[in-house]
Design an enzyme around this catalytic site. Sequence first.
Site, short mmCIF file in Angstrom:
data_model
loop_
_atom_site.label_atom_id
_atom_site.label_comp_id
_atom_site.label_asym_id
_atom_site.label_seq_id
_atom_site.Cartn_x
_atom_site.Cartn_y
_atom_site.Cartn_z
N HIS A 50 -4.45 -31.52 -20.55
CA HIS A 50 -3.82 -30.34 -21.17
C HIS A 50 -4.24 -29.08 -20.41
O HIS A 50 -5.37 -28.99 -19.90
CB HIS A 50 -4.27 -30.25 -22.63
CG HIS A 50 -3.46 -29.30 -23.45
ND1 HIS A 50 -3.69 -27.94 -23.47
CD2 HIS A 50 -2.41 -29.52 -24.28
CE1 HIS A 50 -2.82 -27.37 -24.28
NE2 HIS A 50 -2.03 -28.30 -24.79
N PHE A 66 4.37 -23.53 -25.72
CA PHE A 66 3.65 -22.80 -24.67
C PHE A 66 4.21 -21.39 -24.43
O PHE A 66 3.62 -20.63 -23.66
CB PHE A 66 3.64 -23.58 -23.34
CG PHE A 66 2.85 -24.85 -23.39
CD1 PHE A 66 1.45 -24.82 -23.41
CD2 PHE A 66 3.48 -26.08 -23.45
CE1 PHE A 66 0.72 -26.00 -23.47
CE2 PHE A 66 2.74 -27.27 -23.51
CZ PHE A 66 1.36 -27.23 -23.52
N GLN A 80 2.02 -29.23 -29.14
CA GLN A 80 1.48 -29.77 -30.38
C GLN A 80 1.81 -28.90 -31.58
O GLN A 80 2.43 -29.36 -32.53
CB GLN A 80 -0.03 -29.93 -30.26
CG GLN A 80 -0.67 -30.57 -31.48
CD GLN A 80 -2.13 -30.92 -31.25
OE1 GLN A 80 -2.63 -30.85 -30.12
NE2 GLN A 80 -2.84 -31.32 -32.29
N ASP A 81 1.40 -27.63 -31.56
CA ASP A 81 1.47 -26.77 -32.74
C ASP A 81 1.88 -25.37 -32.28
O ASP A 81 1.47 -24.92 -31.21
CB ASP A 81 0.08 -26.74 -33.38
CG ASP A 81 0.08 -26.24 -34.80
OD1 ASP A 81 0.97 -26.65 -35.56
OD2 ASP A 81 -0.82 -25.45 -35.16
N TYR A 111 1.92 -21.32 -31.80
CA TYR A 111 0.89 -20.29 -31.84
C TYR A 111 0.88 -19.67 -33.24
O TYR A 111 1.93 -19.47 -33.85
CB TYR A 111 1.19 -19.21 -30.81
CG TYR A 111 1.13 -19.69 -29.37
CD1 TYR A 111 -0.05 -20.20 -28.82
CD2 TYR A 111 2.24 -19.60 -28.54
CE1 TYR A 111 -0.10 -20.62 -27.50
CE2 TYR A 111 2.20 -20.02 -27.21
CZ TYR A 111 1.02 -20.54 -26.71
OH TYR A 111 0.96 -20.96 -25.40
N HIS A 112 -0.32 -19.33 -33.74
CA HIS A 112 -0.41 -18.85 -35.11
C HIS A 112 -0.77 -17.37 -35.22
O HIS A 112 -1.13 -16.89 -36.29
CB HIS A 112 -1.44 -19.69 -35.90
CG HIS A 112 -2.77 -19.83 -35.22
ND1 HIS A 112 -3.72 -18.84 -35.24
CD2 HIS A 112 -3.29 -20.84 -34.48
CE1 HIS A 112 -4.78 -19.24 -34.57
NE2 HIS A 112 -4.54 -20.46 -34.08
#
Length: 304
Positions: A268, A158, A144-145, A147-148
Amino acid sequence: MIGQKTLHSFFSPRPPKKRRSCPETPEDAGPEAGLEESEDAAVRRAGDGPGAPSPPLSPEQLQRIQKNKAAALQRLASRNAPPGLGESWRQPLAEEFRKPYFLQLMGFVAEERKRHTVYPPPEQVFAWTQLCEIRDVKVVILGQDPYHGPNQAHGLCFSVQRPVPPPPSLENIYKELSTDIEDFVHPGHGDLSGWARQGVLLLNAVLTVRAHQANSHKERGWEQFTDAVVSWLNKNSSGLVFMLWGAYAQKKGIAIDRKRHHVLQTAHPSPLSVHRGFIGCRHFSKTNELLKKSGKTPIDWKAL
């Protein structure tokens, strides 16, 4: 003057051309002489006249034309492609790079980098295209997005760069692998580049994020671009295995042709949902079975 002529010369009648005198055919030459001469002239006219058919191209010439055409298309695609995109992905996705949404997206990310810390770094945003050529894709895992956190995201969903410890979702992926794949051992890191090099496309729906702000680049255009990636693979490949974990990935993959490809769905691997079906799903061994049925080389999930 127009060139070497006056304007008047274009409208003045041209003097009649003098007819060339042809030598008379000797009376004792017979009809065969005239026939041979007319056949020779016909051959010359057929070879030189404007309506003459072109001689067939040789295989070498045809190959050269195709090569030049491919090179021209590649140059055109490269002109608009974002920096860091793998060569094999440029032409298939070239149409996207000219669309207004993509130009706006690139402008947005550039402005974000001026004002904030953005992950991953520019040279790693398209790492998924650098490690895996488009025609070599065998498996697609949708995230989805990115890692921040610092030094985590590097362009593969992942996955995290060494020596950053694997995040909880990846730890749960390793846990499932340890029971699904014989002799799988935790690699001691979270870098999944070894999978990408074997044809596993690790694709996030959104490819950039502001530091410490999850989903901060959501709905800015990345979703439309990655939809185009999935669509191209869906239409131009066959026998791919799509591993869709969680509602978000399953929604993104709703248009995948189930008759043309294989789709594996479960919860998930996040700690919040991992026990709703991810643990025990055996997606990794099932993927290899499906690849074998399609005549493809299975993935060595231990090669990390």
